[in-house]
Design an enzyme around this catalytic site. Structure first.
Site, PDB file in Angstrom:
ATOM      1  N   GLY A  21     -50.865  36.103  17.114  1.00 27.36           N
ATOM      2  CA  GLY A  21     -50.773  35.879  15.929  1.00 27.36           C
ATOM      3  C   GLY A  21     -51.993  36.455  15.100  1.00 27.36           C
ATOM      4  O   GLY A  21     -51.895  37.211  13.888  1.00 27.36           O
ATOM      5  N   ASP A 151     -41.255  35.821  30.894  1.00 28.29           N
ATOM      6  CA  ASP A 151     -40.734  34.699  30.804  1.00 28.29           C
ATOM      7  C   ASP A 151     -38.879  35.432  30.748  1.00 28.29           C
ATOM      8  O   ASP A 151     -38.849  36.296  30.138  1.00 28.29           O
ATOM      9  CB  ASP A 151     -40.876  34.097  29.510  1.00 28.29           C
ATOM     10  CG  ASP A 151     -42.254  33.739  29.292  1.00 28.29           C
ATOM     11  OD1 ASP A 151     -43.023  33.406  30.213  1.00 28.29           O
ATOM     12  OD2 ASP A 151     -42.633  33.435  28.115  1.00 28.29           O
ATOM     13  N   CYS A 384     -46.354  15.620  -0.511  1.00 20.74           N
ATOM     14  CA  CYS A 384     -44.923  15.715  -0.308  1.00 20.74           C
ATOM     15  C   CYS A 384     -44.811  14.114   0.224  1.00 20.74           C
ATOM     16  O   CYS A 384     -44.955  13.305  -0.793  1.00 20.74           O
ATOM     17  CB  CYS A 384     -44.433  16.659   0.757  1.00 20.74           C
ATOM     18  SG  CYS A 384     -42.609  16.904   0.782  1.00 20.74           S
ATOM     19  N   HIS A 510     -45.524  21.660  -1.683  1.00 19.39           N
ATOM     20  CA  HIS A 510     -46.839  21.877  -0.252  1.00 19.39           C
ATOM     21  C   HIS A 510     -47.742  22.837  -1.027  1.00 19.39           C
ATOM     22  O   HIS A 510     -47.495  24.157  -0.812  1.00 19.39           O
ATOM     23  CB  HIS A 510     -46.034  22.277   0.628  1.00 19.39           C
ATOM     24  CG  HIS A 510     -45.253  21.443   1.370  1.00 19.39           C
ATOM     25  ND1 HIS A 510     -45.773  20.518   2.511  1.00 19.39           N
ATOM     26  CD2 HIS A 510     -44.131  20.643   1.190  1.00 19.39           C
ATOM     27  CE1 HIS A 510     -44.966  19.664   2.866  1.00 19.39           C
ATOM     28  NE2 HIS A 510     -43.796  19.808   2.208  1.00 19.39           N
ATOM     29  N   GLU A 512     -50.594  23.877   0.232  1.00 18.65           N
ATOM     30  CA  GLU A 512     -51.175  24.598   1.417  1.00 18.65           C
ATOM     31  C   GLU A 512     -50.461  25.633   1.786  1.00 18.65           C
ATOM     32  O   GLU A 512     -51.227  26.561   2.389  1.00 18.65           O
ATOM     33  CB  GLU A 512     -51.334  23.446   2.637  1.00 18.65           C
ATOM     34  CG  GLU A 512     -49.979  23.214   3.236  1.00 18.65           C
ATOM     35  CD  GLU A 512     -49.009  21.963   2.464  1.00 18.65           C
ATOM     36  OE1 GLU A 512     -49.341  21.617   1.482  1.00 18.65           O
ATOM     37  OE2 GLU A 512     -48.498  21.454   3.373  1.00 18.65           O
TER      38      GLU A 512
HETATM   39  N1  GLN Z   1     -39.730  12.960   4.243  1.00  9.50           N
HETATM   40  C1  GLN Z   1     -40.020  13.451   3.115  1.00  9.50           C
HETATM   41  C2  GLN Z   1     -38.705  13.895   2.291  1.00  9.50           C
HETATM   42  O1  GLN Z   1     -37.975  14.313   2.861  1.00  9.50           O
HETATM   43  C3  GLN Z   1     -41.165  14.085   2.529  1.00  9.50           C
HETATM   44  C4  GLN Z   1     -41.026  15.367   3.417  1.00  9.50           C
HETATM   45  C5  GLN Z   1     -42.378  16.197   3.477  1.00  9.50           C
HETATM   46  O2  GLN Z   1     -43.625  15.465   3.442  1.00  9.50           O
HETATM   47  N2  GLN Z   1     -42.234  17.624   3.721  1.00  9.50           N
HETATM   48  O3  GLN Z   1     -38.528  14.015   1.149  1.00  9.50           O
END
Ligand code: GLN
Length: 543
Positions: A21, A151, A384, A510, A512
């Site tokens: 990668g 593989d 999240c 997210h 990130e």
């Molecule tokens: N489990 C939580 C949800 O589904 C948070 C998901 C996460 O952190 N990506 O809302």
């Protein structure tokens, strides 16, 4: 056959985890820096439709694209290096290939023929490889074949590569990444594994054009000569790939080895200009010459495997460089502590991030971490599930809702401050059914997040089923936790902040996934900045 898009395949031999990668991303970076538009695709030989249903312990983080694909973490590297978003088409698994072929069979598209691995599966693979090429957006498509040559599961992919090489002739080349191990007892680098691995490819009808040799020591001329001679490649196509102190050095190391030049030569493309890597080098120089250090605790339940939070740790590298500071990430297992040990584990950290996640394991440690960060005014970012824990903690310890929880963990809890989204209630299939991909978010002007972004309108990527329960919003806001970012159409709370705190932000999305070398994520940059400021304040207090 003439074809305007050129195809570069990257295969791997001898051992897994050699870094196909990173080599693919580095090559793409060099080609991009020469003015070519390049994209990278990953073909994964496992049977899952996508890694969305995989435990992070299996293959590390699940990376999410703008268009909502749950993909291999290598796509994160591609985006971080190229600063160009990837999409559904950039990650294909055996599961997807078979699903599509079987659906075609059910529709009767094969007109009574026996459906077989060759030609039907290999044709489907070839089609998937060419989707990006045919889009007209790219001069060069780099396709990384997951796994190791030999593989059983990757055989159809290697056969598809063989066919494309035959059909596309000099529009298509193969780079084989191998290992040249160092035998300490003999004090020598050994080329035999590479020779065997190339032989294995040859048995499958594929002659590699370029060999990238992973090695811990310099690959001397005599070894290059030996590899060239026994693997039928030219001397200048034997590329040394030494271990690097950071993955971001690899494009420069590959440039020094002239990997990009030989690739262009073999594809009959002009070298155009010399690669413009000024911005990249500037980033590297900031990364390698930090003015100070900070330590940030990353609290999660998959910390034994650092790949589980790959995009977060890379975001800290980008944001650290942007702030000219070295971010030491302290990996903390959320199962490890209770209210009595949290002080000991968390004190001394300059900032705290609570990671995303699923399920109940480690949740109380995460909630306890939030309490510590909130009460001690430690800069905090919750992502999240991390944001959801921040909401639960605030409800329990500030609003006095002792039984506050998320219905993901306690379905019939008394104060469901985090609840399942209404359109998720009827969903029973686990694969690809979450709220996925990019959604718009409107920020409150003047909030910490709007200051960080420098705008009130943003778009970020998501992967969740649960959300902030707006029935409780007024109570939260009255007590100082504000919803400073919301989805403009649904009102779904995307960001919470605590006003009376140096920097306390939770995001349902997210951030990130969107941090790149060229564009370090503004929220991570602002968080690291707050962490630096916090450290300064604390050190003056101690004096
Ligand atoms: N489990 C939580 C949800 O589904 C948070 C998901 C996460 O952190 N990506 O809302």
């Amino acid at each position: 056959m003439s074809n305007s898009t050129k195809y570069v395949f990257v295969t791997g031999g001898v051992a897994s985890s050699l870094g196909k990668g990173i080599i693919s991303a580095s090559l793409a970076k060099l080609l991009q820096a020469r003015g070519y538009s390049a994209t990278i695709q990953k073909l994964d030989p496992y049977i899952n439709i996508d890694p969305g249903t995989l435990n992070p312990y299996e293959h590390g983080e699940c990376f999410v694209t703008d268009d909502g694909a749950e993909t291999d973490l290598d796509l994160g590297h591609y985006e971080r290096f190229l600063n160009v978003p990837t999409s559904q088409a950039n990650n294909v698994t055996t599961g997807k290939i078979y699903q599509s072929v079987i659906q075609k069979e059910r529709r009767g598209e094969f007109l009574g023929k026996t459906v077989q691995v060759i030609p039907h599966i290999t044709n489907e693979i070839k089609e998937r490889i060419q989707i990006l090429g045919k889009s007209g957006d790219y001069d060069i498509v780099i396709t990384e074949i997951g796994g190791t040559v030999g593989d059983i599961e990757s055989l159809p992919y290697v056969e598809a590569v063989r066919q494309m090489k035959w059909e596309f002739d000099d529009d298509c080349i193969v780079i084989h990444l191998t290992l040249v191990p160092y035998l300490a007892a003999a004090g020598e680098l050994k080329t035999k594994p590479t020779q065997h691995s190339v032989k294995q490819l040859l048995e499958l009808g594929v002659q590699p054009d370029i060999l990238c040799c992973r090695t811990e020591h310099e690959l001397a001329l005599n070894l290059r000569r030996k590899i060239a001679k026994f693997c039928n490649v030219s001397m200048n196509a034997v590329i040394e790939s030494r271990d690097a102190s950071t993955i971001y050095d690899v494009p420069l190391l590959m440039q020094a080895e002239e990997l990009d030049k030989i690739v262009l030569e073999k594809l009959n493309l002009s070298a155009k200009s010399t690669p413009d890597l000024a911005q990249w080098k500037e980033f590297l120089s900031r990364l390698k010459n930090p003015k100070s250090e900070v330590s940030i605790g990353l609290v999660g339940k998959y910390v034994e495997l650092k790949d589980s939070y790959k995009s977060i740790s890379e975001s800290f590298i980008h944001a650290g460089a942007a702030n000219e500071v070295k971010v030491n990430v302290k990996w903390i297992h959320s199962e490890e502590f209770t209210s009595s040990t949290s002080e000991e584990i968390l004190s001394g950290l300059d900032g705290i991030l609570v990671a995303p996640g699923f399920g109940s394991r480690g949740i109380s440690g995460k909630i306890e971490t939030v309490r510590f960060a909130r009460e001690n005014k430690v800069p905090f970012l919750g992502i999240c599930l991390g944001m959801q824990c921040a909401v639960i903690e605030f409800a329990r310890n500030v609003l006095g809702l002792k039984e506050a929880h998320t219905t993901e963990i306690v379905e019939d809890c008394k104060s469901p401050v985090i609840d399942i989204m209404s359109d998720q209630k009827e969903v029973s299939n686990k694969g690809g059914t979450m709220r996925l991909g990019a959604y718009d978010c409107r920020l409150i002007t003047g909030s910490k997040v709007s200051k960080a972004y420098g705008t009130d309108k943003i778009s970020e990527r998501h992967r969740h089923r649960y959300e902030f329960n707006n029935a409780f919003l007024a109570d939260f806001e009255a007590h100082g936790m504000k919803a400073t970012g919301k989805n403009p159409e649904t009102g779904l709370v995307e960001v919470v902040e605590i006003e009376d705190h140096p920097w306390f932000v939770g995001t349902q999305f997210h951030p990130e996934y969107k941090s790149t070398v060229a564009n370090p994520h503004p929220l991570f940059v602002a968080f690291v900045k707050a962490v630096i400021d916090n450290k300064k304040v604390n050190s003056t207090l101690v004096k």
